[in-house]
Design an enzyme around this catalytic site. Structure first.
Site, PDB file in Angstrom:
ATOM      1  N   GLY A  21     -22.588  17.684 -22.765  1.00  0.00           N
ATOM      2  CA  GLY A  21     -21.464  18.058 -23.608  1.00  0.00           C
ATOM      3  C   GLY A  21     -21.782  19.154 -24.597  1.00  0.00           C
ATOM      4  N   ASP A 141     -35.160  12.139 -30.007  1.00  0.00           N
ATOM      5  CA  ASP A 141     -34.529  11.904 -28.704  1.00  0.00           C
ATOM      6  C   ASP A 141     -35.590  11.825 -27.611  1.00  0.00           C
ATOM      7  OD1 ASP A 141     -32.371  11.416 -27.045  1.00  0.00           O
ATOM      8  OD2 ASP A 141     -31.904  13.527 -26.707  1.00  0.00           O
TER       9      ASP A 141
END
Length: 511
Positions: A21, A141
């Protein structure tokens, strides 16, 4: 984006590797140096609060700063960053092209994953995290898709700093109200929107190891909210119940890494590495020679790959140290460098002229005090929080001795020191420091500039989440929301952000 597009007049996109995204990753060719590279393209309008121009511009500035900070980390387990900037509507990051397989695909090809391979993967990742956290940078992450297994068995960690760009104050939620990161690997404090630190990456490491050993992440679910709730409130399944051959010390280490309270996890990546050492394969043995075996770097450290001869390039001659500039000339040079955004060079010059200035003018002279303030501020701008902290503490102590502990400058120095502690992952110490300066900020600014004490209270709430005191954090956030609505009104962006964060916390508890 299309094949053949040339980014920044230099990098020709060749093949799309992946997309999400927020952007895309391409293989590309560097036309200038005739080499293959990887190019990550990010769209500021998709991650900066729904496309607001001011937010997008701020993201661009953070992106350049974060790339500069991450470029300071020198470790063979990190992908090398070649270039960064903006091209049209895109931010671009140019990295070395890494051959091999990402760890998720590697696991799928070798399931069940041999537990010695898991130990070797963990040890290599700890070496990387130790170097990263020393800067300090938090990856935020860490997951198998962000780890490459190269043909010689060594690991390369990707995407360092990208999550930091998108989540600049360590706690920001996206405009959809969700924390930035991957839910399956997200630590409880990160899921709640609290302050993150090295302990957050260690939790993600624990999730990754559990996945390698068991074949699945410890907490899964049909919705992201459900997964985050399980991270917060459910204990993980011990891996020996699924794989009895896993050594007990390895299982115990994974459970420590997955502790809900950050203070119950190992203190640092170095401690985790030391716990893995007895489980690593013995060095020097013949070992396997097949590719993509992560134990090989420990079986045959630095051994040449079969049928491949490499020659190390000669070491460049060390240039002579430049003559020390005079103080006045150095100050002018620092101003010029800062104006051009060359912060790292400005830091080096300030650090070199401070001793000379102190010898010439005296440690307590106004010129040295100004230089020290500039040095501390520039270190913070450059992300060098470990070096900035002692400078700020010295400035705070000197100013408090002259003007009292309630002096505005003394409080500002202590506030900046608390920021450094937070960035260094010392959540409890940062919390104590913010709490210590809050009464002074409320006394000085409570009426004339309430945003300043509100910002301190905001940090306290996030750090309460980071140390695992969720109930106190929610009560603290609710009290801050009431006061912010009273001062600004309910439609102001700050109360609106607080309401989203509190609603997110309530959803997690109720799921």
């Amino acid at each position: 984006m299309t094949v053949g597009r040339v980014v920044a007049g230099r990098y020709e996109l060749a093949a799309l590797l992946g997309q999400g995204g927020m952007g895309q990753v391409w293989t590309a060719y560097d036309r200038r140096l005739d080499r293959r590279v990887a190019v990550k393209l990010l769209r500021p309008d998709r991650v900066a609060g729904g496309g607001a121009g001011g937010d997008a511009e701020e993201l661009r500035r953070r992106f350049v700063r974060e790339c500069r900070v991450t470029a300071q980390v020198d470790h063979p387990g990190l992908v090398t960053v070649h270039d960064a900037g903006s091209d049209g509507d895109d931010l671009y990051l140019v990295m070395q092209h890494v051959e091999g397989s990402d760890l998720a695909d590697h696991l799928a090809e070798h399931e069940p994953y041999p537990w010695p391979w898991t130990v070797a993967v963990a040890a290599q990742l700890c070496a990387v995290l130790s170097a990263v956290h020393a800067v300090p940078i938090v990856h935020r992450d860490l997951k198998p898709r962000n780890v490459m297994v190269r043909p010689d068995g060594t690991l390369t960690v990707l995407d360092l700093g990208v999550a930091s760009v998108l989540d600049s104050d360590t706690t920001r939620l996206t405009h959809t109200g969700s924390p930035i990161g991957s839910p399956a690997y997200m630590a409880p404090e990160q899921a709640m929107g609290g302050a993150v630190g090295p302990y957050t990456d260690l939790y993600a490491l624990g999730v990754l190891l559990h996945e390698l050993l068991s074949g699945d992440v410890p907490f899964a679910g049909s919705t992201a909210l459900g997964v985050l709730h399980r991270h917060l409130y459910e204990p993980p399944v011990a891996v020996r119940r699924l794989r009895p051959e896993v050594p007990e010390p390895l299982e115990a280490l994974v459970l420590r890494l997955l502790a809900k309270d950050p203070q119950d996890r190992p203190s640092c990546a170095q401690e985790v590495y030391e716990a893995l050492v007895p489980l690593l394969p013995a060095r020097g043995g013949p070992g396997p020679t097949r590719p993509l075996d992560p134990t090989r770097p420990f079986l045959r450290p630095h051994a040449p790959w079969p049928d491949r001869v490499t020659t190390a390039p000669p070491m460049p001659a060390v240039p002579p140290a430049p003559p020390r500039p005079d103080v006045a000339g150095a100050v002018d040079e620092v101003k010029r460098l800062l104006g051009e955004g060359r912060i790292t060079q400005a830091v080096d010059i300030l650090g070199s002229i401070l001793p000379a200035a102190a010898a010439e003018h005296g440690e307590r002279s106004p010129v040295v005090r100004i230089l020290r303030k500039q040095y501390a501020a520039t270190l913070m701008d450059d992300g060098q929080y470990r070096r900035a902290l002692p400078e700020l503490r010295r400035l705070a102590a000197d100013r408090a001795a002259e003007a009292g502990g309630g002096d505005a400058q003394a409080l500002d120095f202590r506030h900046d020191a608390a920021q450094c502690l937070e960035q260094l992952g010392e959540a409890a110490s940062a919390l104590a420091e913010y709490r210590a300066v809050l009464p002074g900020f409320e006394s000085l600014y409570g009426v004339t500039d309430p945003a300043r004490p509100f910002a301190v209270r905001h940090r306290i709430g996030h750090l309460l989440l980071a140390v695992g005191d969720h109930g106190a954090a929610h009560q603290y956030g609710q009290a801050l929301l009431w006061d912010a609505e009273r001062v600004y009104g309910p439609q102001h962006p700050f109360p609106a952000e607080l309401r989203r964060a509190l609603a997110h916390q309530r959803e997690l508890r109720a799921t």
